[in-house]
Scaffold this motif. Structure first.
Motif, PDB file in Angstrom:
ATOM      1  N   LYS A 165       0.822  -1.222   0.000  1.00 22.89           N
ATOM      2  CA  LYS A 165       0.000   0.000   0.000  1.00 22.89           C
ATOM      3  C   LYS A 165       0.853   1.267   0.000  1.00 22.89           C
ATOM      4  CE  LYS A 165      -4.083  -2.001   2.259  1.00 22.89           C
ATOM      5  NZ  LYS A 165      -4.790  -2.336   1.089  1.00 22.89           N
ATOM      6  N   ALA A 166       1.912   1.281   0.781  1.00 27.00           N
ATOM      7  CA  ALA A 166       2.774   2.468   0.839  1.00 27.00           C
ATOM      8  C   ALA A 166       3.443   2.721  -0.510  1.00 27.00           C
ATOM      9  CB  ALA A 166       3.817   2.315   1.939  1.00 27.00           C
ATOM     10  N   ALA A 167       3.863   1.657  -1.189  1.00 28.61           N
ATOM     11  CA  ALA A 167       4.488   1.806  -2.508  1.00 28.61           C
ATOM     12  C   ALA A 167       3.465   2.312  -3.527  1.00 28.61           C
ATOM     13  CB  ALA A 167       5.079   0.477  -2.965  1.00 28.61           C
ATOM     14  N   LYS A 168       2.266   1.752  -3.496  1.00 28.25           N
ATOM     15  CA  LYS A 168       1.213   2.202  -4.411  1.00 28.25           C
ATOM     16  C   LYS A 168       0.908   3.676  -4.181  1.00 28.25           C
ATOM     17  CE  LYS A 168      -3.654   1.775  -5.516  1.00 28.25           C
ATOM     18  NZ  LYS A 168      -4.954   1.391  -5.002  1.00 28.25           N
ATOM     19  N   ASN A 169       0.883   4.085  -2.919  1.00 32.33           N
ATOM     20  CA  ASN A 169       0.545   5.469  -2.590  1.00 32.33           C
ATOM     21  C   ASN A 169       1.635   6.466  -2.980  1.00 32.33           C
ATOM     22  OD1 ASN A 169      -1.952   4.760  -1.638  1.00 32.33           O
ATOM     23  ND2 ASN A 169      -1.358   4.761   0.512  1.00 32.33           N
ATOM     24  N   LYS A 170       2.734   5.979  -3.541  1.00 35.30           N
ATOM     25  CA  LYS A 170       3.793   6.872  -4.022  1.00 35.30           C
ATOM     26  C   LYS A 170       3.794   7.008  -5.542  1.00 35.30           C
ATOM     27  CE  LYS A 170       6.843   6.149  -0.129  1.00 35.30           C
ATOM     28  NZ  LYS A 170       8.051   5.514   0.372  1.00 35.30           N
ATOM     29  N   ILE A 171       2.976   6.193  -6.235  1.00 38.06           N
ATOM     30  CA  ILE A 171       3.006   6.224  -7.708  1.00 38.06           C
ATOM     31  C   ILE A 171       1.617   6.283  -8.348  1.00 38.06           C
ATOM     32  CG2 ILE A 171       5.223   5.053  -7.910  1.00 38.06           C
ATOM     33  CD1 ILE A 171       2.062   3.135  -8.693  1.00 38.06           C
ATOM     34  N   SER A 172       0.588   6.081  -7.576  1.00 35.38           N
ATOM     35  CA  SER A 172      -0.750   5.924  -8.154  1.00 35.38           C
ATOM     36  C   SER A 172      -1.305   7.225  -8.726  1.00 35.38           C
ATOM     37  CB  SER A 172      -1.724   5.388  -7.102  1.00 35.38           C
ATOM     38  OG  SER A 172      -2.063   6.410  -6.178  1.00 35.38           O
ATOM     39  N   HIS A 173      -2.324   7.081  -9.537  1.00 33.32           N
ATOM     40  CA  HIS A 173      -3.069   8.208 -10.088  1.00 33.32           C
ATOM     41  C   HIS A 173      -3.644   9.065  -8.963  1.00 33.32           C
ATOM     42  CE1 HIS A 173      -5.714   4.874  -9.300  1.00 33.32           C
ATOM     43  NE2 HIS A 173      -6.799   5.579  -9.543  1.00 33.32           N
ATOM     44  N   ARG A 174      -4.092   8.429  -7.892  1.00 31.66           N
ATOM     45  CA  ARG A 174      -4.651   9.159  -6.743  1.00 31.66           C
ATOM     46  C   ARG A 174      -3.552   9.985  -6.072  1.00 31.66           C
ATOM     47  NH1 ARG A 174      -7.556   5.238  -4.921  1.00 31.66           N
ATOM     48  NH2 ARG A 174      -9.354   6.023  -6.038  1.00 31.66           N
ATOM     49  N   TYR A 175      -2.382   9.377  -5.874  1.00 34.82           N
ATOM     50  CA  TYR A 175      -1.257  10.100  -5.280  1.00 34.82           C
ATOM     51  C   TYR A 175      -0.894  11.323  -6.126  1.00 34.82           C
ATOM     52  CZ  TYR A 175       3.495  11.533  -4.429  1.00 34.82           C
ATOM     53  OH  TYR A 175       4.605  12.306  -4.209  1.00 34.82           O
ATOM     54  N   ARG A 176      -0.819  11.140  -7.435  1.00 38.50           N
ATOM     55  CA  ARG A 176      -0.410  12.239  -8.322  1.00 38.50           C
ATOM     56  C   ARG A 176      -1.395  13.405  -8.246  1.00 38.50           C
ATOM     57  NH1 ARG A 176       3.310   9.626 -12.531  1.00 38.50           N
ATOM     58  NH2 ARG A 176       3.388   7.484 -11.811  1.00 38.50           N
ATOM     59  N   ALA A 177      -2.687  13.096  -8.160  1.00 35.67           N
ATOM     60  CA  ALA A 177      -3.691  14.156  -8.037  1.00 35.67           C
ATOM     61  C   ALA A 177      -3.595  14.834  -6.670  1.00 35.67           C
ATOM     62  CB  ALA A 177      -5.089  13.579  -8.249  1.00 35.67           C
ATOM     63  N   LEU A 178      -3.406  14.038  -5.624  1.00 35.37           N
ATOM     64  CA  LEU A 178      -3.330  14.608  -4.277  1.00 35.37           C
ATOM     65  C   LEU A 178      -2.053  15.419  -4.069  1.00 35.37           C
ATOM     66  CD1 LEU A 178      -4.834  11.671  -2.204  1.00 35.37           C
ATOM     67  CD2 LEU A 178      -5.868  13.927  -2.610  1.00 35.37           C
ATOM     68  N   ALA A 179      -0.978  15.067  -4.755  1.00 38.21           N
ATOM     69  CA  ALA A 179       0.251  15.870  -4.679  1.00 38.21           C
ATOM     70  C   ALA A 179      -0.025  17.279  -5.207  1.00 38.21           C
ATOM     71  CB  ALA A 179       1.372  15.204  -5.472  1.00 38.21           C
ATOM     72  N   LYS A 180      -0.810  17.369  -6.275  1.00 36.65           N
ATOM     73  CA  LYS A 180      -1.184  18.684  -6.822  1.00 36.65           C
ATOM     74  C   LYS A 180      -2.070  19.448  -5.841  1.00 36.65           C
ATOM     75  CE  LYS A 180      -0.758  17.148 -11.587  1.00 36.65           C
ATOM     76  NZ  LYS A 180      -1.461  16.813 -12.836  1.00 36.65           N
ATOM     77  N   LEU A 181      -2.983  18.741  -5.184  1.00 38.72           N
ATOM     78  CA  LEU A 181      -3.836  19.371  -4.169  1.00 38.72           C
ATOM     79  C   LEU A 181      -2.981  19.917  -3.027  1.00 38.72           C
ATOM     80  CD1 LEU A 181      -6.793  19.782  -2.917  1.00 38.72           C
ATOM     81  CD2 LEU A 181      -6.307  17.645  -1.719  1.00 38.72           C
ATOM     82  N   GLN A 182      -2.020  19.125  -2.563  1.00 40.90           N
ATOM     83  CA  GLN A 182      -1.144  19.577  -1.478  1.00 40.90           C
ATOM     84  C   GLN A 182      -0.356  20.819  -1.884  1.00 40.90           C
ATOM     85  OE1 GLN A 182       1.041  15.958  -0.265  1.00 40.90           O
ATOM     86  NE2 GLN A 182       0.185  16.343   1.750  1.00 40.90           N
ATOM     87  N   GLU A 183       0.153  20.825  -3.108  1.00 36.53           N
ATOM     88  CA  GLU A 183       0.888  21.997  -3.594  1.00 36.53           C
ATOM     89  C   GLU A 183      -0.013  23.224  -3.602  1.00 36.53           C
ATOM     90  OE1 GLU A 183       2.774  21.300  -7.399  1.00 36.53           O
ATOM     91  OE2 GLU A 183       3.535  19.356  -6.708  1.00 36.53           O
TER      92      GLU A 183
END
Length: 191
Positions: A165-183
């Motif tokens: 789960k931790a690895a998925k949460n570093k590369i997934s489509h959801r992670y990529r969208a949430l990284a933009k939200l955090q920014e």
């Protein structure tokens, strides 16, 4: 992404999906505190962006406050992007095997996992979209089949379901969208 020791912002994530809630919390917290509420929202038909924007406006009106909503697509390149925003219904009707069968006549098994979040500060505020995309391919189901289509979407040799789960949460489509939200939160909502 910077991870402060205490949450600086709070979002009310509108979802009834426990797996999505766990992933969103794992990715955003502690930088952004994630609360959750389940609402039965009508989903219009349209593009992923149209569906997500409409859902966000409806949620903000019902909650009468700030909300975060999400919609996910699984786009098969051989089918010109289908099932797209209708993946939830395709998955319920066809299951993993049926989704694979949709591509049986095609050599091209490539796909995109697309996640779009919309944030609204509340009623009357135009939602802001944050989208993440991960390229992969559709394969026969491997790994646990308890989280949507994760077992058939392969990224760099592993299905999402096979990944830690931790690895998925570093590369997934959801992670990529949430990284933009955090920014965006870091820039727009800074004290």
């Amino acid at each position: 992404m910077t991870t402060p020791t205490a949450a600086r912002h709070m979002v009310n994530f509108i979802t009834g999906n426990t797996n999505k809630l766990c992933e969103v919390r794992a990715i955003l917290q502690p930088a952004i505190q994630v609360e959750s509420q389940t609402l039965d929202l009508i989903e219009i038909q349209g593009t992923l962006e149209e569906v997500t924007l409409d859902k966000c406006r409806r949620a903000a009106d019902l909650v009468e406050g700030p909300v975060l909503v999400e919609d996910t697509c699984l786009c098969f390149n051989a089918l010109n992007g289908l099932p797209g925003p209708y993946i939830k219904w395709f998955m319920k009707s066809l299951g993993h095997t049926g989704l694979n069968n949709l591509l049986a006549a095609y050599e091209d098994k490539s796909a995109q996992a697309v996640c779009t979040f919309a944030y609204s500060a509340g009623p009357g505020h135009e939602p802001i979209l944050f989208q993440g995309i991960t390229d992969g391919k559709i394969v026969p189901a491997r790994g646990p089949g308890d989280f949507g289509w994760d077992a058939i979407f392969e990224y760099e040799g592993q299905t999402y379901a096979e990944m830690d789960k931790a690895a998925k949460n570093k590369i997934s489509h959801r992670y990529r969208a949430l990284a933009k939200l955090q920014e965006w939160f870091a820039k727009e909502m800074a004290p």
